[in-house]
Scaffold this motif. Sequence first.
Motif, short mmCIF file in Angstrom:
data_model
loop_
_atom_site.label_atom_id
_atom_site.label_comp_id
_atom_site.label_asym_id
_atom_site.label_seq_id
_atom_site.Cartn_x
_atom_site.Cartn_y
_atom_site.Cartn_z
N TYR A 98 -11.11 -6.39 -23.79
CA TYR A 98 -10.78 -7.11 -22.56
C TYR A 98 -9.27 -7.37 -22.48
CZ TYR A 98 -10.96 -10.96 -19.12
OH TYR A 98 -10.77 -11.78 -18.03
N HIS A 99 -8.69 -7.78 -23.60
CA HIS A 99 -7.26 -8.05 -23.66
C HIS A 99 -6.46 -6.78 -23.33
CE1 HIS A 99 -3.79 -10.21 -25.99
NE2 HIS A 99 -3.77 -10.49 -24.71
N LEU A 100 -6.89 -5.66 -23.89
CA LEU A 100 -6.23 -4.38 -23.60
C LEU A 100 -6.32 -4.06 -22.12
CD1 LEU A 100 -4.92 -1.65 -24.22
CD2 LEU A 100 -7.20 -0.79 -24.84
N GLN A 101 -7.48 -4.28 -21.52
CA GLN A 101 -7.64 -3.96 -20.10
C GLN A 101 -6.70 -4.81 -19.25
OE1 GLN A 101 -11.72 -4.11 -18.74
NE2 GLN A 101 -11.32 -2.64 -17.11
N LEU A 102 -6.54 -6.09 -19.60
CA LEU A 102 -5.59 -6.93 -18.88
C LEU A 102 -4.16 -6.41 -19.05
CD1 LEU A 102 -6.82 -10.57 -19.70
CD2 LEU A 102 -7.34 -9.20 -17.69
N LYS A 103 -3.81 -6.01 -20.27
CA LYS A 103 -2.47 -5.48 -20.53
C LYS A 103 -2.21 -4.23 -19.69
CE LYS A 103 -2.06 -7.12 -25.34
NZ LYS A 103 -0.72 -7.75 -25.28
N LEU A 104 -3.21 -3.35 -19.60
CA LEU A 104 -3.06 -2.13 -18.81
C LEU A 104 -2.90 -2.45 -17.33
CD1 LEU A 104 -5.77 0.05 -20.59
CD2 LEU A 104 -3.30 0.43 -20.65
N CYS A 105 -3.64 -3.44 -16.85
CA CYS A 105 -3.54 -3.84 -15.44
C CYS A 105 -2.13 -4.32 -15.10
CB CYS A 105 -4.55 -4.93 -15.13
SG CYS A 105 -6.28 -4.39 -15.14
N VAL A 106 -1.57 -5.16 -15.96
CA VAL A 106 -0.23 -5.70 -15.72
C VAL A 106 0.82 -4.60 -15.86
CG1 VAL A 106 1.52 -7.32 -16.56
CG2 VAL A 106 -0.86 -8.04 -16.40
N ALA A 107 0.61 -3.70 -16.82
CA ALA A 107 1.55 -2.59 -16.99
C ALA A 107 1.54 -1.68 -15.76
CB ALA A 107 1.19 -1.79 -18.24
N MET A 108 0.36 -1.38 -15.24
CA MET A 108 0.24 -0.48 -14.09
C MET A 108 0.93 -1.04 -12.85
SD MET A 108 -3.58 1.18 -14.12
CE MET A 108 -4.38 -0.37 -13.77
N GLU A 157 0.85 -1.20 0.00
CA GLU A 157 0.00 0.00 0.00
C GLU A 157 0.88 1.25 0.00
OE1 GLU A 157 -2.87 -0.17 3.13
OE2 GLU A 157 -3.51 -2.20 2.62
N GLU A 158 1.34 1.62 -1.18
CA GLU A 158 2.23 2.77 -1.31
C GLU A 158 1.42 4.04 -1.60
OE1 GLU A 158 4.84 1.56 -4.39
OE2 GLU A 158 5.72 -0.10 -3.25
N ASP A 159 2.04 5.19 -1.35
CA ASP A 159 1.35 6.47 -1.52
C ASP A 159 1.31 6.93 -2.98
OD1 ASP A 159 0.84 6.67 1.18
OD2 ASP A 159 2.73 7.70 1.60
N ASN A 160 2.26 6.46 -3.77
CA ASN A 160 2.37 6.95 -5.15
C ASN A 160 1.88 5.92 -6.17
OD1 ASN A 160 4.44 5.16 -4.67
ND2 ASN A 160 5.94 6.24 -5.93
N LEU A 161 0.91 5.10 -5.79
CA LEU A 161 0.43 4.03 -6.67
C LEU A 161 -0.05 4.57 -8.01
CD1 LEU A 161 -1.64 1.60 -4.39
CD2 LEU A 161 0.40 1.05 -5.72
N LEU A 162 -0.87 5.62 -7.97
CA LEU A 162 -1.50 6.11 -9.18
C LEU A 162 -0.50 6.76 -10.13
CD1 LEU A 162 -4.42 5.82 -10.01
CD2 LEU A 162 -4.85 8.15 -9.25
N SER A 163 0.39 7.58 -9.60
CA SER A 163 1.38 8.23 -10.47
C SER A 163 2.32 7.21 -11.09
CB SER A 163 2.17 9.27 -9.67
OG SER A 163 2.82 8.68 -8.57
N GLU A 164 2.66 6.17 -10.32
CA GLU A 164 3.52 5.11 -10.86
C GLU A 164 2.79 4.32 -11.94
OE1 GLU A 164 5.74 1.20 -9.07
OE2 GLU A 164 5.87 3.05 -7.90
N ALA A 165 1.49 4.07 -11.71
CA ALA A 165 0.69 3.35 -12.70
C ALA A 165 0.63 4.13 -14.01
CB ALA A 165 -0.71 3.11 -12.16
N LEU A 166 0.44 5.45 -13.90
CA LEU A 166 0.38 6.30 -15.09
C LEU A 166 1.70 6.28 -15.84
CD1 LEU A 166 -1.07 8.35 -16.87
CD2 LEU A 166 -0.36 10.14 -15.27
#
Length: 417
Positions: free
Chosen positions: A118-128, A25-34
């Motif tokens: 759906y495939h794109l959404q999975l790719k984005l999840c793993v990338a984030m 549970e890190e503070d910069n999760l969203l910025s790192e995901a972007l």
Amino acid sequence: MKKTQEHPLYYWEEKSYMMVIPPHEEDNLLSEALSNIGSMEETKIIENNYDVENKCIHLKIDYEGDFYDIGLFEGGISVPEYYLNSPFFKDDEKEKILKAKKAITIFMPFLNEPKKSYHLQLKLCVAMVPNLIGLLDESAEKMLSSHWVKMAANSKVLPSSKNLFSVQGVIGDDDKVWLHTHGLCRCGLTELEILDSDMKNQQNHYNLLNTYAMYLVDRKEKTDPRGKGSYIGRLINGYPVVVTCIPWIEGLKEYKRIDLGGPKDRQEGHNSQTSIVFLYKSEKDENKRKLSKISDYDELWGDNPLFFFSDEETDRMKALAREQFDYVKKASKDKDNTILLKIGLPLQEEGKYEHIWFELLEIKGEKFKAKLTQEPYYFNNIHAGYEAWYQKDDITDWIIYTESSSITPDTAFLLDK
């Protein structure tokens, strides 16, 4: 008494919602995901609106020439324990997921090709979150193993249509069962239900519902399926299984009395775009819109009714079996494993094959020797026990039987654990 009416689509039905669970549970999760999304080679960010104060991001992404509107936000998560009732999750994985308190939610509309979206959404999840510990598919109401998500995201083969939805069962009094799907609305379809099933017949009803849902996702024409017949299988007597569906309010009228899945069970859900599945027993019935209940065929299923795969799903299975062939090589080194390979034997008619199971005997590079395990239907010059050499491109499917489980190309990640 409140009038029975259809509810508008809920937010998780209008768009596809998934929750990515990070290991910490890190503070910069969203910025790192972007930042991670921006580094993806397959996608290009066209627009980026980052609301730092509300921890929310809206993106427009170019993926293979299609433009997707993507939303991300950071928030809490609490995974129901029954979502983890699957052999795909080990005890330590379950413990981490159940303890998780924070997740990144990613939501997006599916475009005209749901499996590509759906495939794109999975790719984005793993990338984030490359080291995610699990993925909650909120729209389909199911938990996905991080190992499967990574394998599917990295594959060049699109996921199966069956991955885009779930089939759930609610058990009521007198062993009655109400089967229904989650996840089809985000594909631009109606959810599907079978009412008045029972414990004895629920597996055949489940297979029918699963096959029909896959058929609707895979079909080329995107017309409304309600009221139209779909030929999806055959009974043991060779009789065709032709199904249709009608909106739930109209469908309930076909039952003189229904408790499980009736109006009282639809106050808080299962009341938007969902349809009840029925049979057409003949062309005349279809022309007259004469509906029959699924249970009318309960004495005719037999031990092994035949349900069809679409050509698209067959081609997908073939491509995945070949892509994941290295797992067969790996498993063949353990002599306690039994490996079956489905081979496409060419028929006289060009482009037609008989797909039949062989047992693997040995592998040399991309070639392998295998023994026929069953009698062919179209070939009278070979029989069970026949041995021959084949190549990877002859394979259309495979199964690895270990001491503890059976593994297919869709679950090959289990060999990595």
